[in-house]
Design a protein around this motif. Structure first.
Motif, mmCIF file in Angstrom:
data_model
loop_
_atom_site.group_PDB
_atom_site.id
_atom_site.type_symbol
_atom_site.label_atom_id
_atom_site.label_comp_id
_atom_site.label_asym_id
_atom_site.label_seq_id
_atom_site.Cartn_x
_atom_site.Cartn_y
_atom_site.Cartn_z
ATOM 1 N N ALA A 80 35.510 19.035 -51.443
ATOM 2 C CA ALA A 80 35.747 20.362 -50.865
ATOM 3 C C ALA A 80 34.429 20.972 -50.394
ATOM 4 N N GLY A 81 33.379 20.748 -51.155
ATOM 5 C CA GLY A 81 32.082 21.259 -50.748
ATOM 6 C C GLY A 81 31.523 20.545 -49.533
ATOM 7 N N ALA A 82 31.736 19.228 -49.467
ATOM 8 C CA ALA A 82 31.204 18.437 -48.355
ATOM 9 C C ALA A 82 31.875 18.800 -47.037
ATOM 10 N N PHE A 110 33.327 11.001 -49.309
ATOM 11 C CA PHE A 110 32.086 11.627 -48.843
ATOM 12 C C PHE A 110 30.926 10.763 -49.327
ATOM 13 N N ASP A 111 29.783 10.964 -48.726
ATOM 14 C CA ASP A 111 28.558 10.289 -49.141
ATOM 15 C C ASP A 111 27.658 11.342 -49.768
ATOM 16 N N ILE A 112 27.378 11.216 -51.052
ATOM 17 C CA ILE A 112 26.638 12.246 -51.760
ATOM 18 C C ILE A 112 25.230 12.422 -51.186
ATOM 19 N N VAL A 113 24.684 11.388 -50.580
ATOM 20 C CA VAL A 113 23.347 11.489 -49.991
ATOM 21 C C VAL A 113 23.403 12.095 -48.595
ATOM 22 N N LYS A 114 24.302 11.589 -47.751
ATOM 23 C CA LYS A 114 24.279 11.911 -46.323
ATOM 24 C C LYS A 114 25.116 13.120 -45.925
ATOM 25 N N ALA A 257 24.494 22.102 -50.126
ATOM 26 C CA ALA A 257 25.280 22.760 -49.071
ATOM 27 C C ALA A 257 25.815 21.686 -48.128
ATOM 28 N N PRO A 258 26.873 21.981 -47.374
ATOM 29 C CA PRO A 258 27.412 20.976 -46.447
ATOM 30 C C PRO A 258 26.372 20.532 -45.409
ATOM 31 N N LYS A 259 26.489 19.289 -44.994
ATOM 32 C CA LYS A 259 25.603 18.764 -43.962
ATOM 33 C C LYS A 259 25.693 19.632 -42.717
#
Length: 324
Positions: A80-82, A110-114, A257-259
């Motif tokens: 949800a955050g991504a 989602f990708d936690i890094v990217k 925060a979102p990308k």
């Protein structure tokens, strides 16, 4: 003249388009900010984030609300955050568990890094290797010697396959050339309950989960994963002191925060976070949850997320562990 008018109109539109985002960033925040916590209300992470949210609201001069969205592997809340709008009004509490889950679960959405702009870290906590006092284990070295004499005969409990405790114990077995038998539970509470009851002699727990039982004399600490000895158990060595530097492992948490969130907003968030981390009441709460303050820049927190994702991913793949 008509061409000149069209040219002037086009310039005006482009100017508004260019100024709009800059104005929005300068005006941020203009409304409440939300922090998604992918863990249950009332839990240790929730108890740590609420006083932090209060301090952030003072710095940002806007309400900062906590939105609990618990799930296995923290996946639901973190997704949800991504996927939230990258406008600085939605943050996510991220942590080491995300870096483990990235390899533990198939098709993580989602990708936690990217897929995040990582704002900064909040705190880190050590794990304690504990046994029951009547388990006939006098020290860490005694445990290793027993395990070498009888490979696989000593059981240890964890909060589940792929949990931080499980992976630390796997690292220990590899480093020391020993073999335990893993007994996974559905959560840390039932694992601790069975260790206290004598069903399983050994486990590894976060400081906050182990402390009360240690202070009551129901558990004995053999080693800690922190870089320095804990003032709570100053006579207990670190794994690094015992010759196992690869077991210097702290669980950590931070804010992301979102990308695509604008860099000036991320910098404002980091400044507010660093200011909040000076609050005595917040520091007291972090200490109560077994967390040592860990202040970082966005770049430092991004590197921490990246390095632990690689570290735990390699171990999870080598063990062929899946939580699906």
């Amino acid at each position: 003249m008509r061409s000149l008018i069209r040219w002037a109109a086009a310039v005006a539109v482009l100017s508004v388009t260019a100024i709009g985002p800059a104005f929005a960033q300068a005006d941020w925040p203009a409304r409440p900010v939300r922090i998604i916590v992918p863990a249950p209300a009332g839990g240790p992470y929730d108890r740590a984030i609420r006083p932090l949210a209060q301090q952030l609201s003072l710095s940002l001069r806007q309400p900062v609300v906590v939105d609990n969205r618990p799930s296995a592997g923290n996946i639901v809340g973190t997704q949800a955050g991504a996927t939230a709008a990258p406008d600085g009004y939605t943050l996510t509490m991220t942590g080491m568990l995300n870096t483990i889950a990235q390899s533990m679960y198939d098709n993580v959405p989602f990708d936690i890094v990217k897929d995040f702009e990582h704002v900064g870290s909040i705190g880190e906590g050590a794990q304690w290797l504990v046994v029951r006092p009547d388990a006939n284990v006098s020290s860490f070295q005694d445990l290793v010697e027993q395990a070498k004499r009888e490979p696989g005969k000593i059981n240890y409990a964890s909060s589940g396959a792929g949990s931080s405790g499980h992976l630390v114990m796997e690292l220990l077995q590899r480093a020391a050339g020993i073999q335990f038998t893993h007994v996974p539970y559905k959560g840390g509470a039932p694992a601790l309950q069975d260790v206290l009851a004598g069903v399983v002699p050994l486990t590894i727990l976060p400081t906050s989960a182990a402390l009360s039982s240690v202070q009551a004399g129901k558990l004995k600490v053999l080693a800690v994963t922190s870089g320095q000895r804990s003032p709570l158990v100053p006579n207990v060595p670190t794994f690094a002191e015992l010759g196992y530097k690869q077991l210097a492992v702290n669980s950590w948490v931070g804010l992301s925060a979102p990308k695509g969130t604008p860099a000036p907003v991320v910098q404002k968030l980091n400044a507010a976070l660093q200011s909040a981390m000076k609050d005595p009441a917040l520091l007291k709460q972090l200490d109560a949850e077994g967390l040592i303050p860990l202040v970082s820049t966005p770049e430092q927190y991004t590197q921490l997320v990246r390095s632990d994702t690689e570290r735990w991913g390699q171990l999870v793949r080598s063990l062929n562990i899946k939580a699906n």
